[in-house]
Design a protein around this motif. Structure first.
Motif, short mmCIF file in Angstrom:
data_model
loop_
_atom_site.label_atom_id
_atom_site.label_comp_id
_atom_site.label_asym_id
_atom_site.label_seq_id
_atom_site.Cartn_x
_atom_site.Cartn_y
_atom_site.Cartn_z
N LEU A 141 0.86 -1.18 0.00
CA LEU A 141 0.00 0.00 0.00
C LEU A 141 0.90 1.23 0.00
CD1 LEU A 141 -1.58 0.52 3.57
CD2 LEU A 141 0.57 -0.65 3.14
N GLY A 145 -1.35 5.28 2.80
CA GLY A 145 -2.28 4.27 3.26
C GLY A 145 -1.99 3.76 4.65
N GLY A 192 1.67 4.72 -4.80
CA GLY A 192 0.29 5.03 -5.11
C GLY A 192 -0.16 4.63 -6.49
N ALA A 195 -2.86 1.95 -6.36
CA ALA A 195 -3.92 2.16 -5.37
C ALA A 195 -5.16 2.76 -6.00
CB ALA A 195 -3.42 3.07 -4.25
N SER A 196 -6.31 2.35 -5.50
CA SER A 196 -7.57 2.97 -5.90
C SER A 196 -7.75 4.27 -5.12
CB SER A 196 -8.73 2.00 -5.63
OG SER A 196 -8.84 1.76 -4.24
N ILE A 199 -7.11 4.56 -1.34
CA ILE A 199 -5.71 4.41 -0.94
C ILE A 199 -5.40 3.03 -0.35
CG2 ILE A 199 -3.77 5.37 0.39
CD1 ILE A 199 -5.15 8.02 0.47
N THR A 200 -6.36 2.39 0.28
CA THR A 200 -6.08 1.13 0.97
C THR A 200 -6.37 -0.12 0.14
OG1 THR A 200 -8.27 1.20 2.02
CG2 THR A 200 -6.41 2.10 3.26
N HIS A 201 -7.04 0.03 -0.99
CA HIS A 201 -7.31 -1.13 -1.85
C HIS A 201 -6.69 -0.90 -3.23
CE1 HIS A 201 -10.59 -1.51 1.16
NE2 HIS A 201 -10.29 -2.80 1.04
N PRO A 202 -6.30 -1.98 -3.90
CA PRO A 202 -5.68 -1.81 -5.22
C PRO A 202 -6.69 -1.44 -6.30
CG PRO A 202 -5.88 -4.14 -4.68
CD PRO A 202 -6.29 -3.38 -3.45
N ASN A 203 -6.19 -0.77 -7.33
CA ASN A 203 -6.99 -0.54 -8.53
C ASN A 203 -6.90 -1.76 -9.43
OD1 ASN A 203 -4.43 -0.37 -9.70
ND2 ASN A 203 -4.43 1.87 -9.77
N GLY A 206 -3.44 -2.96 -9.92
CA GLY A 206 -2.94 -3.60 -8.71
C GLY A 206 -3.43 -5.03 -8.57
#
Length: 220
Positions: A141, A145, A192, A195-196, A199-203, A206
């Protein structure tokens, strides 16, 4: 031999994935873009059984309120992964929320994580699943995050987070299971970049990197 190559030779009946909100597919634009969805395309024709629960941690250690977090991995792995004899591949992606939790360091820590992960792997190996197991290091993260999350899940340092990465790698080596370098594959991107907006979950990208890390997993 990578896990992708190994899976082709196994004659598996399906695949089970086990983890938290990232494995549940959070913040992928579509379910097919989450890493388990991408995996489903690779093992076309075999069912993907997704046993992820958002917000869960692996260890059953006591949190700041004196109680274990509900639906933790060590309390539910038996029902999810050993409910009946099967030939499924088992992919585990845990440690992300364990690493982020800082409110009860005396009880909720790397030692507790290793203790309970060991219990899970011992049971899976005893049931004959060793050659079908891949475990991934916690997803990376961005620095920002580390300061974002619900109560208790903020304030971790990069060094503290990476202690969980090292723990998963050591467990993979100890139990001779496949190791997916998820954290290592993600951290090389710019801070970043995977990151989606939360901020704490991947896009989507990711999630793709996580998926590729599992395909490239190797036995240590």
């Amino acid at each position: 031999m990578t896990f992708r190559e190994h899976l082709k030779s196994l004659g598996i009946s399906g695949t089970r994935v086990f983890g938290d909100s990232i494995t549940a597919g959070f913040n992928a634009t579509r379910s097919e873009c989450a890493w388990p969805g991408l995996l489903a395309e690779t093992v076309d024709g075999f069912p993907i059984r997704n046993h992820a629960i958002p917000g869960t941690v692996l260890q059953g250690s006591r949190l700041a309120d004196g109680k274990p977090r509900p639906d933790n991995g060590v309390d539910r792995f038996d029902a999810a992964l050993l409910d009946r004899p099967h030939q499924d591949a088992i992919l585990i992606l845990y440690g992300y929320n364990d690493a982020r939790y800082t409110a009860a360091p005396e009880t909720m820590n790397v030692a507790g994580f290793v203790r309970d992960y060991t219990r899970i792997l011992e049971a899976l190996v005893a049931a004959g699943h060793r050659g079908r197991i891949a475990i991934g290091s916690p997803p990376s993260l961005p620095d920002a995050g580390l300061s974002v999350g619900s109560a208790g899940f903020t304030g971790q340092t990069r060094e503290g987070f990476e202690a969980y990465v090292g723990a998963v790698k050591e467990l993979a080596e100890r139990f001779s299971v496949f190791y997916a370098p998820v954290y290592e594959s993600m951290i090389v991107f710019g801070d970043g970049a995977l990151a989606s907006p939360d901020i704490t979950h991947p896009n989507d990208e990711g999630h793709r990197v996580i998926f590729e890390a599992f395909l490239k997993a190797e036995s240590l």
